[in-house]
Design a protein around this motif. Structure first.
Motif, PDB file in Angstrom:
ATOM      1  N   ILE A 280      47.342 -60.058 -51.943  1.00 12.69           N
ATOM      2  CA  ILE A 280      46.130 -59.272 -52.224  1.00 12.69           C
ATOM      3  C   ILE A 280      45.303 -59.944 -53.320  1.00 12.69           C
ATOM      4  O   ILE A 280      44.068 -60.041 -53.219  1.00 12.69           O
ATOM      5  N   ASP A 281      45.985 -60.409 -54.377  1.00 13.85           N
ATOM      6  CA  ASP A 281      45.275 -61.069 -55.480  1.00 13.85           C
ATOM      7  C   ASP A 281      44.500 -62.286 -55.003  1.00 13.85           C
ATOM      8  O   ASP A 281      43.349 -62.507 -55.401  1.00 13.85           O
ATOM      9  N   ILE A 282      45.127 -63.103 -54.157  1.00 14.10           N
ATOM     10  CA  ILE A 282      44.465 -64.324 -53.670  1.00 14.10           C
ATOM     11  C   ILE A 282      43.323 -63.982 -52.718  1.00 14.10           C
ATOM     12  O   ILE A 282      42.216 -64.531 -52.822  1.00 14.10           O
ATOM     13  N   ALA A 283      43.590 -63.066 -51.787  1.00 11.54           N
ATOM     14  CA  ALA A 283      42.592 -62.733 -50.769  1.00 11.54           C
ATOM     15  C   ALA A 283      41.322 -62.139 -51.376  1.00 11.54           C
ATOM     16  O   ALA A 283      40.207 -62.424 -50.920  1.00 11.54           O
ATOM     17  N   LEU A 284      41.476 -61.315 -52.418  1.00 14.46           N
ATOM     18  CA  LEU A 284      40.317 -60.658 -53.012  1.00 14.46           C
ATOM     19  C   LEU A 284      39.910 -61.262 -54.349  1.00 14.46           C
ATOM     20  O   LEU A 284      38.764 -61.087 -54.789  1.00 14.46           O
ATOM     21  N   GLY A 285      40.828 -61.973 -55.002  1.00 15.76           N
ATOM     22  CA  GLY A 285      40.525 -62.557 -56.306  1.00 15.76           C
ATOM     23  C   GLY A 285      39.670 -63.806 -56.216  1.00 15.76           C
ATOM     24  O   GLY A 285      38.779 -64.026 -57.055  1.00 15.76           O
ATOM     25  N   ILE A 286      39.926 -64.657 -55.214  1.00 15.63           N
ATOM     26  CA  ILE A 286      39.148 -65.891 -55.072  1.00 15.63           C
ATOM     27  C   ILE A 286      37.673 -65.599 -54.808  1.00 15.63           C
ATOM     28  O   ILE A 286      36.797 -66.127 -55.503  1.00 15.63           O
ATOM     29  N   PRO A 287      37.332 -64.757 -53.817  1.00 19.03           N
ATOM     30  CA  PRO A 287      35.898 -64.475 -53.611  1.00 19.03           C
ATOM     31  C   PRO A 287      35.252 -63.780 -54.809  1.00 19.03           C
ATOM     32  O   PRO A 287      34.074 -63.999 -55.091  1.00 19.03           O
ATOM     33  N   PHE A 288      36.026 -62.961 -55.537  1.00 25.98           N
ATOM     34  CA  PHE A 288      35.466 -62.315 -56.716  1.00 25.98           C
ATOM     35  C   PHE A 288      35.169 -63.341 -57.803  1.00 25.98           C
ATOM     36  O   PHE A 288      34.133 -63.281 -58.469  1.00 25.98           O
ATOM     37  N   ALA A 289      36.078 -64.309 -57.984  1.00 27.23           N
ATOM     38  CA  ALA A 289      35.858 -65.383 -58.959  1.00 27.23           C
ATOM     39  C   ALA A 289      34.632 -66.206 -58.585  1.00 27.23           C
ATOM     40  O   ALA A 289      33.826 -66.580 -59.454  1.00 27.23           O
ATOM     41  N   LEU A 290      34.459 -66.483 -57.298  1.00 24.83           N
ATOM     42  CA  LEU A 290      33.282 -67.235 -56.849  1.00 24.83           C
ATOM     43  C   LEU A 290      32.007 -66.445 -57.119  1.00 24.83           C
ATOM     44  O   LEU A 290      30.978 -67.016 -57.511  1.00 24.83           O
ATOM     45  N   HIS A 291      32.081 -65.138 -56.937  1.00 24.05           N
ATOM     46  CA  HIS A 291      30.891 -64.300 -57.146  1.00 24.05           C
ATOM     47  C   HIS A 291      30.443 -64.339 -58.606  1.00 24.05           C
ATOM     48  O   HIS A 291      29.241 -64.518 -58.884  1.00 24.05           O
ATOM     49  N   ILE A 292      31.368 -64.178 -59.545  1.00 25.37           N
ATOM     50  CA  ILE A 292      30.957 -64.105 -60.949  1.00 25.37           C
ATOM     51  C   ILE A 292      30.558 -65.464 -61.512  1.00 25.37           C
ATOM     52  O   ILE A 292      29.751 -65.546 -62.444  1.00 25.37           O
ATOM     53  N   THR A 293      31.102 -66.552 -60.945  1.00 29.18           N
ATOM     54  CA  THR A 293      30.760 -67.878 -61.470  1.00 29.18           C
ATOM     55  C   THR A 293      29.461 -68.408 -60.882  1.00 29.18           C
ATOM     56  O   THR A 293      28.760 -69.187 -61.539  1.00 29.18           O
ATOM     57  N   LYS A 294      29.126 -68.004 -59.667  1.00 23.30           N
ATOM     58  CA  LYS A 294      27.922 -68.517 -59.022  1.00 23.30           C
ATOM     59  C   LYS A 294      26.685 -67.660 -59.290  1.00 23.30           C
ATOM     60  O   LYS A 294      25.595 -67.980 -58.804  1.00 23.30           O
ATOM     61  N   HIS A 295      26.875 -66.577 -60.035  1.00 26.63           N
ATOM     62  CA  HIS A 295      25.726 -65.717 -60.366  1.00 26.63           C
ATOM     63  C   HIS A 295      25.690 -65.452 -61.863  1.00 26.63           C
ATOM     64  O   HIS A 295      25.517 -64.310 -62.306  1.00 26.63           O
TER      65      HIS A 295
ATOM     66  N   ALA B 244      38.082 -68.991 -61.582  1.00 24.52           N
ATOM     67  CA  ALA B 244      36.764 -69.024 -62.206  1.00 24.52           C
ATOM     68  C   ALA B 244      36.651 -70.191 -63.185  1.00 24.52           C
ATOM     69  O   ALA B 244      35.622 -70.884 -63.232  1.00 24.52           O
ATOM     70  N   GLY B 245      37.723 -70.441 -63.961  1.00 24.86           N
ATOM     71  CA  GLY B 245      37.702 -71.565 -64.894  1.00 24.86           C
ATOM     72  C   GLY B 245      37.551 -72.897 -64.183  1.00 24.86           C
ATOM     73  O   GLY B 245      36.869 -73.807 -64.670  1.00 24.86           O
ATOM     74  N   ALA B 246      38.183 -73.025 -63.005  1.00 23.77           N
ATOM     75  CA  ALA B 246      38.085 -74.271 -62.244  1.00 23.77           C
ATOM     76  C   ALA B 246      36.700 -74.441 -61.622  1.00 23.77           C
ATOM     77  O   ALA B 246      36.115 -75.528 -61.659  1.00 23.77           O
ATOM     78  N   VAL B 247      36.161 -73.365 -61.055  1.00 26.45           N
ATOM     79  CA  VAL B 247      34.860 -73.445 -60.383  1.00 26.45           C
ATOM     80  C   VAL B 247      33.755 -73.793 -61.385  1.00 26.45           C
ATOM     81  O   VAL B 247      32.811 -74.522 -61.058  1.00 26.45           O
ATOM     82  N   GLU B 248      33.873 -73.296 -62.610  1.00 19.40           N
ATOM     83  CA  GLU B 248      32.856 -73.569 -63.620  1.00 19.40           C
ATOM     84  C   GLU B 248      32.767 -75.053 -63.967  1.00 19.40           C
ATOM     85  O   GLU B 248      31.739 -75.513 -64.468  1.00 19.40           O
TER      86      GLU B 248
END
Length: 552
Positions: free
Chosen positions: A364-379, A441-445
């Motif tokens: 659950i963490d991976i399935a919903l955590g990754i897109p959430f991390a992408l959302h906060i880092t790209k906006h 999020a730290g990696a995407v940044e």
């Protein structure tokens, strides 16, 4: 192939992407943040009781303030030590090749899989002065403050190493090599070229380590209790903010007058820790690492000969003596204790239940955590994303005793019968979800957004640009977050007990029940079995991940 194209077209539609964004944000708010902060509603529903029990009682207020100050002091010291000792190990794991590297890499994560109560007991037996010490224990510590610092390093050190290593793997060493070909020493090149790119990883590591120290309850209480039982009376009156919550949480069941004090210290810790973490992240992300000044002769000398070996040797010695040996000293304790039988049927059931819960939670963490991390880092340009980014840290900083109490208030009414498994999953998601989000999020940044933009200009859909471009660059951070989430769920004790009470069937709770029954040998043996099973599982996970990397 046509079916896959249809799926890609469907999930790439603007309407689907908006709906998906609303869903992941709603899930985060209603299943992660709201249950975690539910205890805060006490301040609005019964503030008069807090005024009477706390604000008008100087003794209680002084106890709360002293414990909170101690918590912040310990967390700050632990975080600094973690960075200084963890950076060389992260560098060794990423930039050096040697026999046994995978073994060492997995070994670093093992303290995360040890139940907190067992870890506290093991570290206390190893460090605390004892008139009848266990063979091979150091038995040199008589200060509760120093004992808790050493214990919290064990808890938090893997988070710092994992965060720094994940970022280091994504940093291209070409620039560092170029600097060295132009005459810079290894130290100068690393300090002036690579370290400035560490800011996101450092911010993630600092937040995880600081919050882990602030939130630790079960292991700290067991360590202090063990210290008091060994004759150091000062430990009985030593409280951190978390242990004070744990103490009052046990008393409130028989004496409800402790409820206002319990709520107040929980709210105070949440508010102060959140403010400090916001300040820390802003300072780290804006602070220019390192100093621009270069000392060519001195740094060239420190880059050669015995100095690099001393650095690596010191880091490995720290890892062994301060982190690993205290974590696994329970093996020695069992070896030199009188043997007793263990109910393998009950332990096997508890182990299976724990791994099932941790596995479902991690998915659950991976399935919903990754897109959430992408959302906060790209906006980042949106205020709402910055607010969500701050809220992600909230479950990390809430002490596990307070977290469990808050989750119990929120979920407890339905946490019976067949619903107990679902409630336990939701409770564990609340405090493990941020581990995946923070690492990703730290990696995407640190990734140049032009990579994905280029793919989009060439016709790639959003899901395709993620899979083909972004995912290969952040998969090590995803793995780090998954391991943290899995081991955190697997080893959690306090929150599980607070939510389900006697209905809790996990291995850590079973081990705590053995400790309370004074069946220390059986508890130690159960811990050893849990450690071995966890180690094998994580080796298998790394092996499968490595195979997948080779296949890509």
């Amino acid at each position: 192939m046509k079916r896959m194209d249809w799926v890609v077209d469907f999930i790439s539609r603007k309407g689907f992407r908006k709906g998906w964004t609303v869903f992941i944000v709603a899930f985060f708010l209603f299943f992660v943040v709201l249950p975690t902060l539910y205890v805060v509603t006490y301040a609005f529903t019964d503030w008069s009781a807090i005024e009477t029990a706390v604000l008008s009682n100087p003794e209680t207020l002084s106890t709360i303030v002293d414990s909170v100050v101690i918590s912040f002091e310990i967390a700050a010291i632990v975080t600094v030590i973690d960075f200084l000792a963890g950076l060389p190990i992260a560098w060794i794991l990423v930039r050096k090749e040697f026999r046994g590297k995978e073994f060492l890499d997995t070994l670093i994560d093992m303290p995360l899989a040890v139940p907190t109560a067992a870890l506290g007991f093991s570290a206390a037996v190893f460090w605390v002065m004892n008139p009848d010490p266990v063979p091979f224990s150091l038995s040199v510590i008589s200060s509760p403050f120093l004992l808790i610092i050493l214990l919290h390093i064990v808890f938090s050190y893997p988070y710092m190493v994992r965060s720094l290593a994940a970022i280091l793997e994504e940093i291209d060493d070409t620039y560092e090599v170029a600097g060295r070909t132009l005459g810079a020493s290894r130290l100068t090149a690393a300090r002036t070229i690579t370290l400035p790119l560490f800011r996101a990883g450092l911010a993630t590591g600092v937040i995880l380590c600081f919050s882990r120290s602030m939130s630790e309850t079960g292991g700290t209480m067991i360590a202090l209790s063990t210290m008091a039982n060994l004759g150091i009376g000062e430990a009985a009156n030593f409280f951190t903010g978390s242990t004070l919550i744990g103490e009052w949480r046990s008393l409130v069941e028989t004496d409800p007058t402790y409820a206002p004090s319990l709520a107040f210290v929980s709210i105070l810790l949440i508010a102060l820790a959140l403010i400090l973490l916001i300040i820390l992240k802003l300072v780290i992300m804006k602070f220019h690492l390192p100093l621009r000044k270069v000392w060519p002769m001195q740094e060239k000398m420190l880059s050669r000969g015995i100095f690099p070996k001393m650095k690596d040797g010191g880091a490995l010695l720290f890892l062994a003596l301060i982190v690993l040996i205290p974590s696994f000293f329970i093996f020695t304790y069992v070896l030199f204790s009188d043997p007793a039988s263990l109910d393998m049927g009950a332990l096997s059931y508890a182990l299976g239940y724990s791994f099932l819960v941790a596995g479902v939670v991690t998915v659950i963490d991976i399935a919903l955590g990754i897109p959430f991390a992408l959302h906060i880092t790209k906006h980042r340009d949106r205020a709402s994303s910055n607010v969500l980014d701050v809220l992600v840290n909230v479950p990390l900083i809430v002490p596990t005793a307070a977290l469990g109490y808050s989750l119990f208030l929120f979920w407890g009414s339905i946490g019976t019968g067949g619903a107990s498994f679902v409630v336990l999953i939701l409770a564990h998601v609340a405090f493990t979800y941020p581990l995946v989000v923070r690492n990703v999020a730290g990696a995407v940044e640190e990734i140049d957004p032009s990579f994905e933009e280029t793919a989009r200009t060439l016709g790639a859909r959003p899901i395709q640009s993620f899979h083909r471009v972004l995912y290969p660059l952040i998969k090590s951070s995803i793995l780090a977050g998954a391991i943290m989430a899995f081991t955190r769920s697997l080893g959690e004790t306090g929150a599980t007990q607070a939510v389900l009470g006697r209905n809790a069937l996990t291995a850590p709770v079973y081990i705590v029940s053995l400790v309370k029954a004074d069946e220390l040998y059986q508890a130690g043996l159960a811990c050893i079995i849990l450690i071995i099973v966890s180690y094998i599982f994580m080796l298998l996970l790394r092996y499968l991940t490595k195979k997948r990397k080779e296949a890509i």
